[in-house]
Design an enzyme around this catalytic site. Sequence first.
Site, PDB file in Angstrom:
ATOM      1  CG  ASN A 163      -4.622  11.417  -5.444  1.00 21.54           C
ATOM      2  OD1 ASN A 163      -3.909  11.497  -6.447  1.00 21.54           O
ATOM      3  ND2 ASN A 163      -5.318  10.335  -5.157  1.00 21.54           N
TER       4      ASN A 163
ATOM      5  CD  GLU B  52      -4.608   4.115  -1.497  1.00 26.86           C
ATOM      6  OE1 GLU B  52      -4.857   4.480  -0.343  1.00 26.86           O
ATOM      7  OE2 GLU B  52      -5.428   4.213  -2.434  1.00 26.86           O
TER       8      GLU B  52
ATOM      9  CG  ASP C 145      -1.928   1.114   1.204  1.00 24.13           C
ATOM     10  OD1 ASP C 145      -3.044   0.864   0.712  1.00 24.13           O
ATOM     11  OD2 ASP C 145      -1.615   2.227   1.667  1.00 24.13           O
TER      12      ASP C 145
ATOM     13  CG  ASP D 128      -4.105   8.783 -12.193  1.00 26.77           C
ATOM     14  OD1 ASP D 128      -4.497   8.269 -11.120  1.00 26.77           O
ATOM     15  OD2 ASP D 128      -4.881   9.298 -13.029  1.00 26.77           O
TER      16      ASP D 128
END
Length: 308
Positions: free
Chosen positions: A178, A213, A170, A187
């Site tokens: 973000n 993620e 993770d 991304d």
Amino acid sequence: MPDDARPLHRQQPRTPQKDAAEQRLRLLQRLMTTQEPGTMVTRFYDGVAPLLSLKGLRYEAPVPGGIVDIGNTGRHQCDYALHGSGQPLGSLLFYRDRRFSELELARLEEWLSLLVVPLSNALNYQNAVRLASVDALTGLGNRAALDTALHRELRLAERCGSEFSLLLVDVDHFKQINDRWGHSRGDQVLREVGKAISHACRETDLVYRYGGEEFVVLLSGTDANGARIFAERLRHAVQTWVSDRERLSVTVSIGVSTRKPEGETSIHSLFDRADQALYRAKAQGRNRVAMELTCHTGEAPCIQAGLS
């Protein structure tokens, strides 16, 4: 006119044009019974080679590893780049021992016209099948492909009495990435993490984007100790790889579970143990590896602290 005096209907003589048309129809029917490009090209060669004294063929499809070699090379060759509906269909190289005349090249091109539409359909079908099991953002296997691989690995381990390990990876503080840098940069980070994981893995390891993620790595034939060592190497590889390419520091936390030789029949249990280990890794400060709780003693997990 007496009955016995009526003219007989004679069968019309066959013409070379009619024979050729029937040959083309039969070949087209054979081509349309498969959606595998390699098989289709092989059938095309089998139908055309005797007519033009071909010695061999090489087909290069517009996909990685899509090469078909048939027969042998010759002293002379001719090649074609195939296109259909605005898309490349690959290239064909024909071999034989004597030069191709203009008439023979014209005949070969007539036959090639039969191949274009079926081959285009086959490549589109194969691409659709591939996309159904590939994550569009990272190019890794998606969740559906992971589910198939987990069942396959578990059956193999049950049959051989072997171990395999699961790593749940993770990206740390991904929401903050973000929020601060934007979803486009987020991304990009996910793509880079996927590349870093794939680069660190062996050929026998399988990598998937589980969602969001999170990534999953399946380590075939790997016990808990081997998985711990690999996970720590992977954690460091991601931190080095991504941070070298971004103006932000990216780290991952990893939870590890292992299918024991004495038996493991539940994929859910294997995944749940890795998920719990991942939760503990994050609770301990992130950027680290956590092993599952030992099944027999329930003792505390081994936490590998990450080096900042």
